[in-house]
Design a protein around this motif. Structure first.
Motif, PDB file in Angstrom:
ATOM      1  N   ALA A  57       0.856  -1.181   0.000  1.00 56.72           N
ATOM      2  CA  ALA A  57       0.000   0.000   0.000  1.00 56.72           C
ATOM      3  C   ALA A  57       0.890   1.228   0.000  1.00 56.72           C
ATOM      4  O   ALA A  57       2.073   1.156   0.311  1.00 56.72           O
ATOM      5  N   VAL A  58       0.311   2.333  -0.384  1.00 53.60           N
ATOM      6  CA  VAL A  58       1.047   3.591  -0.342  1.00 53.60           C
ATOM      7  C   VAL A  58       0.299   4.563   0.543  1.00 53.60           C
ATOM      8  O   VAL A  58      -0.925   4.502   0.661  1.00 53.60           O
ATOM      9  N   GLN A  59       1.047   5.432   1.166  1.00 55.46           N
ATOM     10  CA  GLN A  59       0.441   6.411   2.051  1.00 55.46           C
ATOM     11  C   GLN A  59       0.617   7.795   1.463  1.00 55.46           C
ATOM     12  O   GLN A  59       1.695   8.168   1.032  1.00 55.46           O
ATOM     13  N   MET A  60      -0.480   8.539   1.418  1.00 63.87           N
ATOM     14  CA  MET A  60      -0.388   9.940   1.033  1.00 63.87           C
ATOM     15  C   MET A  60      -0.714  10.740   2.277  1.00 63.87           C
ATOM     16  O   MET A  60      -1.854  10.688   2.769  1.00 63.87           O
ATOM     17  N   PRO A  61       0.265  11.462   2.798  1.00 66.44           N
ATOM     18  CA  PRO A  61       0.095  12.136   4.086  1.00 66.44           C
ATOM     19  C   PRO A  61      -1.176  12.971   4.134  1.00 66.44           C
ATOM     20  O   PRO A  61      -1.508  13.661   3.181  1.00 66.44           O
ATOM     21  N   ARG A  62      -1.860  12.859   5.222  1.00 72.69           N
ATOM     22  CA  ARG A  62      -3.109  13.599   5.468  1.00 72.69           C
ATOM     23  C   ARG A  62      -4.213  13.200   4.492  1.00 72.69           C
ATOM     24  O   ARG A  62      -5.222  13.890   4.395  1.00 72.69           O
ATOM     25  N   ARG A  63      -3.967  12.149   3.727  1.00 75.17           N
ATOM     26  CA  ARG A  63      -4.999  11.766   2.769  1.00 75.17           C
ATOM     27  C   ARG A  63      -5.488  10.349   3.001  1.00 75.17           C
ATOM     28  O   ARG A  63      -6.654  10.062   2.831  1.00 75.17           O
ATOM     29  N   GLY A  64      -4.559   9.491   3.369  1.00 78.70           N
ATOM     30  CA  GLY A  64      -4.961   8.116   3.619  1.00 78.70           C
ATOM     31  C   GLY A  64      -4.003   7.105   3.022  1.00 78.70           C
ATOM     32  O   GLY A  64      -2.989   7.455   2.419  1.00 78.70           O
ATOM     33  N   VAL A  65      -4.342   5.843   3.212  1.00 78.80           N
ATOM     34  CA  VAL A  65      -3.529   4.747   2.699  1.00 78.80           C
ATOM     35  C   VAL A  65      -4.321   4.047   1.608  1.00 78.80           C
ATOM     36  O   VAL A  65      -5.522   3.807   1.765  1.00 78.80           O
ATOM     37  N   PHE A  66      -3.662   3.751   0.504  1.00 76.55           N
ATOM     38  CA  PHE A  66      -4.339   3.162  -0.641  1.00 76.55           C
ATOM     39  C   PHE A  66      -3.673   1.858  -1.061  1.00 76.55           C
ATOM     40  O   PHE A  66      -2.441   1.735  -0.998  1.00 76.55           O
ATOM     41  N   VAL A  67      -4.484   0.913  -1.478  1.00 77.12           N
ATOM     42  CA  VAL A  67      -3.943  -0.348  -1.966  1.00 77.12           C
ATOM     43  C   VAL A  67      -3.094  -0.089  -3.202  1.00 77.12           C
ATOM     44  O   VAL A  67      -3.460   0.718  -4.057  1.00 77.12           O
ATOM     45  N   ARG A  68      -1.979  -0.755  -3.250  1.00 74.23           N
ATOM     46  CA  ARG A  68      -1.047  -0.530  -4.337  1.00 74.23           C
ATOM     47  C   ARG A  68      -0.735  -1.857  -4.993  1.00 74.23           C
ATOM     48  O   ARG A  68       0.208  -2.544  -4.626  1.00 74.23           O
ATOM     49  N   GLN A  69      -1.563  -2.248  -5.928  1.00 69.38           N
ATOM     50  CA  GLN A  69      -1.303  -3.474  -6.672  1.00 69.38           C
ATOM     51  C   GLN A  69      -0.308  -3.151  -7.771  1.00 69.38           C
ATOM     52  O   GLN A  69      -0.499  -2.205  -8.525  1.00 69.38           O
ATOM     53  N   PRO A  70       0.741  -3.936  -7.881  1.00 75.87           N
ATOM     54  CA  PRO A  70       1.700  -3.681  -8.955  1.00 75.87           C
ATOM     55  C   PRO A  70       1.036  -3.866 -10.309  1.00 75.87           C
ATOM     56  O   PRO A  70       0.283  -4.814 -10.524  1.00 75.87           O
ATOM     57  N   GLY A  71       1.307  -2.956 -11.203  1.00 76.75           N
ATOM     58  CA  GLY A  71       0.795  -3.075 -12.564  1.00 76.75           C
ATOM     59  C   GLY A  71       1.642  -4.032 -13.372  1.00 76.75           C
ATOM     60  O   GLY A  71       2.612  -4.592 -12.875  1.00 76.75           O
ATOM     61  N   PRO A  72       1.253  -4.283 -14.615  1.00 77.02           N
ATOM     62  CA  PRO A  72       1.977  -5.229 -15.462  1.00 77.02           C
ATOM     63  C   PRO A  72       3.468  -4.918 -15.542  1.00 77.02           C
ATOM     64  O   PRO A  72       4.299  -5.820 -15.401  1.00 77.02           O
ATOM     65  N   VAL A  73       3.796  -3.663 -15.721  1.00 76.35           N
ATOM     66  CA  VAL A  73       5.207  -3.293 -15.851  1.00 76.35           C
ATOM     67  C   VAL A  73       5.972  -3.662 -14.593  1.00 76.35           C
ATOM     68  O   VAL A  73       7.027  -4.314 -14.650  1.00 76.35           O
ATOM     69  N   GLU A  74       5.437  -3.273 -13.446  1.00 83.80           N
ATOM     70  CA  GLU A  74       6.158  -3.553 -12.208  1.00 83.80           C
ATOM     71  C   GLU A  74       6.228  -5.053 -11.949  1.00 83.80           C
ATOM     72  O   GLU A  74       7.222  -5.553 -11.417  1.00 83.80           O
ATOM     73  N   LEU A  75       5.170  -5.777 -12.326  1.00 86.11           N
ATOM     74  CA  LEU A  75       5.200  -7.221 -12.120  1.00 86.11           C
ATOM     75  C   LEU A  75       6.328  -7.857 -12.923  1.00 86.11           C
ATOM     76  O   LEU A  75       7.061  -8.719 -12.415  1.00 86.11           O
ATOM     77  N   VAL A  76       6.478  -7.422 -14.142  1.00 87.46           N
ATOM     78  CA  VAL A  76       7.588  -7.933 -14.951  1.00 87.46           C
ATOM     79  C   VAL A  76       8.910  -7.617 -14.271  1.00 87.46           C
ATOM     80  O   VAL A  76       9.798  -8.468 -14.159  1.00 87.46           O
ATOM     81  N   GLU A  77       9.015  -6.398 -13.761  1.00 83.90           N
ATOM     82  CA  GLU A  77      10.244  -6.014 -13.064  1.00 83.90           C
ATOM     83  C   GLU A  77      10.483  -6.892 -11.842  1.00 83.90           C
ATOM     84  O   GLU A  77      11.610  -7.314 -11.572  1.00 83.90           O
ATOM     85  N   MET A  78       9.406  -7.164 -11.104  1.00 78.74           N
ATOM     86  CA  MET A  78       9.562  -7.980  -9.900  1.00 78.74           C
ATOM     87  C   MET A  78       9.974  -9.408 -10.250  1.00 78.74           C
ATOM     88  O   MET A  78      10.830 -10.005  -9.582  1.00 78.74           O
ATOM     89  N   PHE A  79       9.377  -9.935 -11.282  1.00 78.36           N
ATOM     90  CA  PHE A  79       9.770 -11.290 -11.682  1.00 78.36           C
ATOM     91  C   PHE A  79      11.216 -11.322 -12.180  1.00 78.36           C
ATOM     92  O   PHE A  79      11.955 -12.258 -11.878  1.00 78.36           O
ATOM     93  N   GLU A  80      11.597 -10.304 -12.914  1.00 78.96           N
ATOM     94  CA  GLU A  80      12.986 -10.262 -13.373  1.00 78.96           C
ATOM     95  C   GLU A  80      13.935 -10.200 -12.181  1.00 78.96           C
ATOM     96  O   GLU A  80      14.932 -10.920 -12.121  1.00 78.96           O
TER      97      GLU A  80
END
Lengths: 230, 230
Positions: A57-80
């Motif tokens: 998840a990511v946090q935006m100060p004073r705004r809240g915490v949001f789910v952060r699912q990796p997108g296709p690009v990041e998933l490829v990066e993570m697998f690499e």
DNA sequence: AAGGCATTTCTTGTATACAAAATGGTTGAC
DNA sequence: GTCAACCATTTTGTATACAAGAAATGCCTT
């Protein structure tokens, strides 16, 4: 080891993210989660911080915490990255692995084989995980092992999917055997290359599945603060 | 980006750990830290959780949070891991790096050279960091880059020490040039090997320093809950 | 006097109360 | 009708209050 409430909540939310009950961009409403788990906001906030720290998840100060699912690009990066890290583990393990561990690898492979024979996808998945974890450990570097385990855990939900592909399990088995052979020979570069390809192909298969199964119309990364919990 | 109080506190405590004001095994007393930073326990607790997440401290449920300085063994492991990860970055970068980035590397090296000439240890340290960060980025994998940056940050205080060694800076420079040469040639394995050795030797030098400078009598890992804040 | 048990104190973990900032809606001006 | 400014509401961030478990102290027993 007493488990704290916050840890259980973090695990629960993580599970909800993994199973898709919470999807990318959803706001993690503290109050809603608090009532849901029947606790106050305090342990919920601690849990959210843990999710942020682990990148779910990511946090935006004073705004809240949001789910952060990796997108296709990041998933490829993570697998690499996973492929490369496993390659490193294998390279180090090639010169450090014990005979007992080699035997354990063969045993794990046998159990993988049995699982395929009985068409036990879950069983295969479990034994496959153990196979890789043995290699992490045999790299003889506890810190590296932890890093590998963390990444393995993070990729868990995405690795699982591509196992369903026809013939993937038996192909994966063959690759396992090549890895064991290289490790047995003490062939560092061979083992590294073999496991690197083995993991990389998982990423590749996954990418294909993603592209085919659902084209999520490139969901906006900066999704609005719409709560996904009903 | 508004910074939260808890983040500042986390950075402050991290700094105290890096500078040795807090040493291994010290208990991080919530109330003491709260009064010290003139806040309530809440932001302190959030800060402590961040430290635990990044591995700088460990938490024992219902007991407290304790500083967790890596011992000699773990440091060697961390340096080895760093060397391997940088090797991976270099190997990927060898086929992906842009001409502009190659030029940036050369420029950074020139600035390193100037720093040595003027005996500017801090300047060298800074430019050296940039040199490595360029390579992380040119691996063309944002996730891997983040991992590399995180580990670089974690090893910062330990890398700094060994720069003081006689001739280390100029030796390091020579290694940098070999790395750039391999990257320029697109020699993946050469670049990987060069930077791996370059980082590994840092770990080695550090290990020597540790062994010689102070033999801390193998401080008990399970140190008593003695607060190090006076 | 030494060891064990009970009580007391201190600390962590959780709940609640409060402050400040951001969002959303309404109203008014142009 | 549209845009902007202001107010109300909601939500985060912080402080404080309370509960429960752990360490410490002292007393009693042997």
């Amino acid at each position: 080891m007493t488990r704290r409430r916050a840890d259980q909540i973090a695990d629960s939310i993580e599970e909800m993210i993994f199973t898709g009950q919470l999807s990318d961009g959803d706001r993690l409403d503290e109050i809603r989660l608090a009532t849901r788990f029947d606790v106050s906001r305090t342990p919920v906030r601690e849990a959210l911080q843990r999710l942020v720290a682990s990148g779910l998840a990511v946090q935006m100060p004073r705004r809240g915490v949001f789910v952060r699912q990796p997108g296709p690009v990041e998933l490829v990066e993570m697998f690499e990255t996973m492929a490369e890290i496993e390659g490193v583990c294998a390279r180090l393990a090639a010169t450090r692995i014990s005979d007992e561990a080699l035997e354990e690898l063969r045993q794990a492979n046998l159990r993988c084989h049995d699982a395929i024979a009985s068409d036990d996808s879950d069983g295969y998945y479990r034994e496959n995980e153990i196979f890789h974890q043995i290699i992490y450990r045999q790299a003889g570097n506890g810190f590296l092992e932890q890093q590998a385990l963390a990444l393995q855990h993070r990729l868990k939900p995405y690795r699982r999917i591509q196992l369903r592909l026809r013939g993937r399990m038996s192909q994966s088995m063959a690759e396992h055997e090549a890895i064991v052979a290289a490790l047995t020979d003490g062939d560092a570069d061979g083992a590294a290359g073999a496991i690197r390809d083995h993991v990389a192909v998982q990423g590749e298969k996954f990418r294909h599945l993603m592209a085919h199964l659902k084209t999520p119309a490139q969901a906006p990364r900066q999704a609005g603060p719409v709560s996904g919990i009903r």
